[in-house]
Design an enzyme around this catalytic site. Structure first.
Site, short mmCIF file in Angstrom:
data_model
loop_
_atom_site.label_atom_id
_atom_site.label_comp_id
_atom_site.label_asym_id
_atom_site.label_seq_id
_atom_site.Cartn_x
_atom_site.Cartn_y
_atom_site.Cartn_z
N ASN A 1 23.93 68.87 6.18
CA ASN A 1 23.46 69.19 7.52
C ASN A 1 24.00 68.25 8.59
O ASN A 1 24.09 68.61 9.76
CB ASN A 1 21.93 69.16 7.56
CG ASN A 1 21.36 67.85 7.02
OD1 ASN A 1 21.51 67.56 5.83
ND2 ASN A 1 20.72 67.06 7.86
N TYR A 2 24.35 67.02 8.22
CA TYR A 2 24.71 66.00 9.22
C TYR A 2 26.21 65.83 9.35
O TYR A 2 26.97 66.03 8.39
CB TYR A 2 24.10 64.64 8.84
CG TYR A 2 22.94 64.23 9.73
CD1 TYR A 2 23.14 63.89 11.06
CD2 TYR A 2 21.64 64.16 9.24
CE1 TYR A 2 22.09 63.50 11.87
CE2 TYR A 2 20.58 63.78 10.04
CZ TYR A 2 20.81 63.45 11.36
OH TYR A 2 19.76 63.07 12.17
N HIS B 1 15.91 56.92 13.75
CA HIS B 1 15.91 58.22 14.41
C HIS B 1 14.53 58.86 14.31
O HIS B 1 14.19 59.53 13.33
CB HIS B 1 16.96 59.13 13.76
CG HIS B 1 17.17 60.41 14.50
ND1 HIS B 1 18.06 61.37 14.09
CD2 HIS B 1 16.61 60.89 15.64
CE1 HIS B 1 18.04 62.39 14.92
NE2 HIS B 1 17.15 62.12 15.86
N ASP C 1 25.38 58.59 1.69
CA ASP C 1 26.38 59.63 1.85
C ASP C 1 27.74 59.26 1.28
O ASP C 1 28.45 60.11 0.74
CB ASP C 1 26.52 60.00 3.33
CG ASP C 1 25.25 60.65 3.87
OD1 ASP C 1 24.52 61.26 3.08
OD2 ASP C 1 24.99 60.54 5.08
N ASP D 1 38.91 32.46 1.28
CA ASP D 1 39.15 33.90 1.37
C ASP D 1 37.80 34.60 1.32
O ASP D 1 37.19 34.73 0.26
CB ASP D 1 40.04 34.35 0.21
CG ASP D 1 40.52 35.78 0.36
OD1 ASP D 1 40.21 36.41 1.39
OD2 ASP D 1 41.22 36.27 -0.55
N GLY E 1 35.56 60.62 2.09
CA GLY E 1 36.82 61.35 1.95
C GLY E 1 36.61 62.76 1.46
O GLY E 1 37.26 63.70 1.92
N ASP F 1 26.95 58.58 -2.78
CA ASP F 1 26.43 59.75 -3.49
C ASP F 1 27.43 60.89 -3.54
O ASP F 1 27.40 61.72 -4.44
CB ASP F 1 25.14 60.25 -2.83
CG ASP F 1 23.98 59.28 -2.99
OD1 ASP F 1 24.12 58.30 -3.73
OD2 ASP F 1 22.93 59.51 -2.35
N ALA G 1 19.43 59.30 1.15
CA ALA G 1 20.82 59.58 0.80
C ALA G 1 21.69 58.35 1.02
O ALA G 1 21.43 57.54 1.91
CB ALA G 1 21.35 60.74 1.64
#
Length: 708
Positions: free
Chosen positions: A435-436, A654, A352, A643, A359, A355, A350
């Protein structure tokens, strides 16, 4: 600086009053009169943009059906924004910058679905640009689409046949999470929505269905909202790829009866521990910060709070004691690749933010739950798929927090101590992606340090496994439940303005290394072998580097045109990188190619408008064609005294454990930006002393033998 007191006492009516007081204090510190070019789009501005786009589509094809993916602020060009900011500081007469909206929509006609990027002028009520999105660039999911996909799946007659074949326990209700993942080749075109499936037998909608996963992944076609395919998942341990179809061929079925509920909701648990007394954060005089619109002032800090559909919380025009530090700070991207190589899990990766969007997934934060103390909330407006405005309340919380001792010294001759407490200002956002949960908190302290604290929590993404089996790719966390190993890799974007807006900066890699030494022939400059020096390597062209904790490697952002009058060195800020493990996927894999930012800790690019997302604009189902940070680095632009943008990749590997279920305790990682030769003394030296008169601590059981 107003006192901040933390007390423990019995819950009483004054607790409720304290909550009301906290809200009123927050309200009293805020005005809504000031507008800023970086303010998120208002609900009215979104409505205007929607009407302009609808009118434009109507002229092209009156029969087309429109689906709005996002409508967000199109930030002004940096050159114009810097001019505006400098003019307003000088209180020079200046007109506000034109307001523009960026939008992504789909147009469905008899010929199929096409996606279009719009830039709309809200100042002139006109379309600035409209570009069709390439077929291989798949649009992100949105909240309405994910809900629609689940509803369509659960009503699909073909999927109903699959569910019937599963012979689930009586009363079982199937639950399906939209879960975007990758693809196998660069030629894969269809935009699809895979669904991670589970079931629950409880009538409580908050029952933990992740404790009872199903051994299959249905895939929906969002263009038609029809079932595209069903992928059966491996259910045995080791390297076996056998699925439930193997059981069916033997006339057997998955042993659902061995599944056990494993609840997280407090009123579904058998018991809750006791002995915990309330801990209240009270500021009787109100908070020390001031809020004017979305501009915040606190303890010499000034900044503007932004918010958009993709990055969520952003910070802009960050200054300390009137001096420029950073133009813009944000979480740019993230990826979560899973380590189970068996089909179809090999595609489970994923992005997150790209995808779906931080926001879009932001939580409504609750007083006394997600943030403690005297809280100010920022809200945001988003667009629905139909073009309506959706108000998202309390998506960012602002509050002060005690972080222990700030600095202390005791004169051992006199016994007199000077001590301060460290107060930090927290700007926090929490997102839920299926789920997270991820908690992102920017923390500003009185020593002019900037910290980004990232916490991962929520529920593991679980899959079905035959009870009694084990797997090298994860941990059994409940009977028949495998939690696969995975990584969380974040990308932070830092647009510096060290020493002044519009001035050039340079990134310098600094390593602490031992001096040469030969005990048989000691060198004159290091006769005892104890010396070490700091090697400084400026980055002159866009490129990358890695953390090296064995060398105490840091990356300084300096202003070559400004010198500290005390040290004689260029002023700067240093990034203390997290030396996290990087992407574990093979460099020639599609998964590796998708995560453009995930194979180096540090990236430096020349600033260019619109280059905000290190993984590229379109990550959903991408195959390494997202045109992100690697393509920007490949330009080999000059980044010395220029710049530039500094990017930091960090995260956690994990490897799951039983203790991570049913809800994972927060896994916390912090990165820091600290001043180096920027000031002429400690910026925290003038913080008021920490005293009992100010803090009002409470003595327990007469335990202090010499309290003053």
């Amino acid at each position: 600086m107003a006192p901040i007191a933390t007390t423990t006492q019995d819950i009483a009516a004054d607790t409720i009053q304290a909550a009301k007081t906290a809200l009123s204090m927050s309200a009293s510190t805020s005005k809504t009169t000031t507008s800023h070019p970086l303010d998120p789009l208002s609900g009215d501005e979104i409505k205007t943009a929607v009407e302009i786009i609808k009118s434009h589509v109507q002229q092209v094809d009156s029969e087309a059906k429109i689906w709005f993916k996002h409508v967000t602020l199109h930030e002004p060009p940096k050159v114009e924004l810097v001019k505006y900011l400098l003019a307003t500081r000088k209180r020079s007469a200046t007109e506000g910058l034109p307001r523009e909206a960026a939008a992504l929509i789909s147009r469905t006609t008899s010929g199929g679905v096409k996606y279009y990027e719009y830039i709309v002028s809200l100042t002139s009520n006109s379309v600035v640009s409209c570009q069709v999105v390439a077929d291989l660039d798949h649009a992100p999911l949105d909240a309405d689409e994910m809900v629609a996909a689940e509803e369509a799946l659960l009503q699909d007659p073909e999927f109903a046949k699959v569910v019937e074949k599963l012979r689930l326990p009586e009363g079982a209700v199937v639950v399906a999470d939209s879960w975007p993942y990758g693809c196998d080749t660069v030629d894969e075109v269809p935009r699809l929505i895979p669904m991670m499936t589970y079931y629950r037998t409880s009538s409580d909608l908050d029952s933990n269905h992740y404790a009872t996963p199903l051994p299959l992944i249905p895939v929906m076609n969002p263009a038609t909202m029809k079932l595209h395919s069903v992928e059966y998942t491996p259910i045995y341990g080791g390297e076996s790829t056998e699925t439930i179809e193997t059981l069916w061929s033997k006339g057997e079925n998955f042993p659902w009866e061995k599944h056990q509920p494993h609840e997280y909701k407090h009123d579904l648990q058998a018991s809750i521990r006791g002995g915990l007394e309330p801990l209240e954060v009270v500021q009787k005089n109100g908070p020390s910060f001031k809020v004017d619109g979305r501009k915040v002032e606190w303890q010499k800090w000034e900044f503007v709070v932004g918010f958009n559909y993709r990055e969520g919380l952003t910070l802009h025009d960050i200054r300390y004691d009137g001096r420029d530090l950073f133009h813009r700070l944000s979480i740019s991207d993230m990826t979560v690749p899973y380590g189970d190589p068996r089909t179809p899990y090999h595609r489970k990766q994923a992005f997150d933010l790209g995808d779906v969007g931080a926001g879009v997934c932001a939580n409504q934060l609750d007083l006394g739950c997600d943030c403690l103390g005297s809280i100010h909330y920022f809200s945001a407006d988003m667009v629905t798929s139909k073009g309506d405005v959706k108000r998202m309340n309390n998506v960012v919380c602002l509050h002060e927090q005690d972080e222990g001792i700030g600095w202390k010294h005791t004169n051992f001759r006199t016994g007199n101590a000077s001590v301060t407490r460290s107060r930090v200002l927290v700007i926090q956002m929490i997102i839920t992606v299926a789920n997270y949960e991820y908690i992102f908190a920017w923390k500003l302290d009185q020593a002019a340090n900037i910290h980004l604290e990232t916490r991962a929590t929520g529920i593991l993404s679980t899959v079905a496994i035959i009870p009694g089996e084990t797997s090298p790719y994860g941990t059994i966390v409940n009977p028949g439940v495998l939690a696969p190993n995975h990584q969380h890799i974040f990308s932070v974007r830092m647009d510096p303005a060290i020493g002044g807006l519009g001035e050039g900066n340079t990134v310098v890699q600094e390593d602490s290394v031992p001096m040469a030494y030969d005990p048989k022939n000691p060198p004159k400059n290091n006769p005892w072998g104890v010396g070490y020096t700091v090697e400084k390597t400026p980055m002159e062209k866009s490129g990358f580097a890695n953390a090296a904790p064995h060398k105490n490697r840091v990356f300084k952002i300096i202003n070559p045109s400004r010198t500290n009058p005390i040290s004689g060195r260029n002023i700067g800020y240093k990034l203390i990188p997290q030396p996290s493990q990087l992407m574990l996927s093979h460099p020639e894999s599609v998964g590796f190619a998708r995560a453009e930012f995930a194979d180096h800790h540090i990236w430096v690019t020349k600033y260019k408008d619109g280059e905000l997302f290190s993984g590229g604009q379109y990550t959903n189902q991408s195959s390494g064609n997202a045109r992100g940070i690697k393509s920007w680095v490949a330009r080999q632009d000059n980044v010395a005294n220029d710049d530039l943008v500094l990017w930091h990749t960090f995260g956690l590997t994990h490897n799951t454990r039983v203790e991570d279920f049913p809800v994972m305790p927060c896994e916390t990682h912090t990165i820091s930006l600290k001043p180096v030769d920027f000031f002429t003394a400690s910026p925290a030296i003038d913080v008021p002393p920490s005293t009992q008169a100010f803090n009002k601590s409470t003595l327990v059981n007469g335990s202090c033998g010499s309290c003053h």
